[in-house]
Design a protein around this motif. Structure first.
Motif, short mmCIF file in Angstrom:
data_model
loop_
_atom_site.label_atom_id
_atom_site.label_comp_id
_atom_site.label_asym_id
_atom_site.label_seq_id
_atom_site.Cartn_x
_atom_site.Cartn_y
_atom_site.Cartn_z
N ALA A 227 0.84 -1.20 0.00
CA ALA A 227 0.00 0.00 0.00
C ALA A 227 0.88 1.25 0.00
O ALA A 227 1.93 1.30 0.65
N GLU A 228 0.42 2.26 -0.72
CA GLU A 228 1.15 3.52 -0.81
C GLU A 228 0.36 4.63 -0.13
O GLU A 228 -0.82 4.46 0.21
N GLY A 229 0.99 5.76 0.05
CA GLY A 229 0.32 6.90 0.67
C GLY A 229 0.94 7.27 2.00
O GLY A 229 2.07 6.90 2.32
N THR A 230 0.15 7.99 2.78
CA THR A 230 0.62 8.41 4.09
C THR A 230 0.68 7.21 5.03
O THR A 230 0.16 6.12 4.73
N GLU A 231 1.28 7.42 6.18
CA GLU A 231 1.36 6.34 7.16
C GLU A 231 -0.04 5.91 7.59
O GLU A 231 -0.30 4.72 7.80
N GLU A 233 -2.77 6.03 5.76
CA GLU A 233 -3.38 5.27 4.66
C GLU A 233 -2.82 3.85 4.60
O GLU A 233 -3.55 2.89 4.35
N ARG A 234 -1.54 3.72 4.85
CA ARG A 234 -0.93 2.38 4.86
C ARG A 234 -1.43 1.57 6.05
O ARG A 234 -1.71 0.38 5.94
#
Length: 276
Positions: A227-231, A233-234
């Motif tokens: 998963a990518e994105g902010t912490e 979002e992950r």
């Protein structure tokens, strides 16, 4: 199955490429697989795979189903069952050496009221999904299950977000580690009752059969470690994976194992893969 139909099916499977496609689809059964995923797993060109799938469909061994914009191919289980029956009953004349594995699938389970079942969860890295499943079953099983996990290409250690999430949900992470599947194939390894693949990569790998014919199923879920994105979002991706596994394992532990025969148990476990 009629002899001509059996001959058509067997000649279709007689090609190594078509047999490889069919074997891969069987590992995902009863779920379907996108052609792009089949081609990637088997390193096939798109036009070559298209010919293989067309031939398998013409023999009635696979079916195509469109879901939205995506086309999925799955094993035609009724046709496959008929082919196996033809080989054992018609061609094999019902010899007991051929029928004994088939009969064992129809017999009720032994008295399982006090039995501890050993369950292995498999994924590629054994750093997230399979470790979550191991920890969840260890707690929900209440001593009725021995939960294990492994990876076909294990990471050096569990993903940090896996351990954080498990601790937050009151799971004991002591002893959780990434480990190779070879640990459970060597002499002295525990006998397995169930083997669940929780990622598509592990299901795609052509592994030898497990001793003792454990019941297997594919419970594929997206890899939260990718998963990518902010912490935040992950972390949400990890939480969603955990929730899906928790629902499936909760339903699994509620199955009446003492009263289901092997066929009914396989069907029930396959249905759990649809829980999200």
């Amino acid at each position: 199955m009629e002899t001509n139909d059996a001959a058509h099916a067997l000649s279709t499977l007689g090609h190594p490429g078509r047999l490889a496609v069919f074997r891969l689809l069987m590992r995902f059964a009863p779920r379907g697989v996108r052609p792009t995923e089949i081609a990637e797993a088997l390193d096939l060109k798109a036009n070559t795979l298209s010919h293989h799938l067309s031939d398998l469909a013409a023999a009635g061994l696979v079916r195509a189903e469109r879901q939205g914009r995506n086309l999925f191919y799955a094993v035609a289980m009724d046709r496959t069952e008929a082919l196996v029956g033809y080989l054992a009953l018609d061609l094999g004349r019902g010899r007991p050496q051929l029928l004994s594995p088939l009969h064992s699938a129809d017999q009720p389970a032994e008295n399982t009221s006090d039995r501890v079942f050993t369950v292995l969860f498999l994924c590629t890295g054994n750093s997230a999904r399979s470790l979550m499943a191991e920890a969840i079953l260890r707690d929900l099983g209440q001593g009725r299950f021995r939960a294990l996990s492994a990876g076909t290409t294990p990471r050096a250690e569990p993903h940090p977000m896996t351990l954080t999430l498990l601790r937050r949900n009151d799971h004991d992470v002591t002893g959780l580690r990434a480990k190779p599947v070879s640990e459970f194939r060597q002499q002295g390894a525990p006998a397995l009752d169930f083997v669940f693949t929780v990622c598509d990569s592990a299901a795609s790998e052509d592994c030898p059969p497990w001793p003792g014919q454990p019941i297997s199923a594919h419970w594929g879920l997206p890899d939260p470690a990718r998963a990518e994105g902010t912490e935040a979002e992950r972390a949400l991706a990890f939480a969603r994976t955990y929730a899906a596994l928790h629902r499936r394992i909760t339903a699994f532990t509620a199955l009446p194992l003492a009263t289901l025969d092997r066929l009914a148990l396989q069907d029930g476990i396959d249905r759990l893969s649809l829980l999200t």
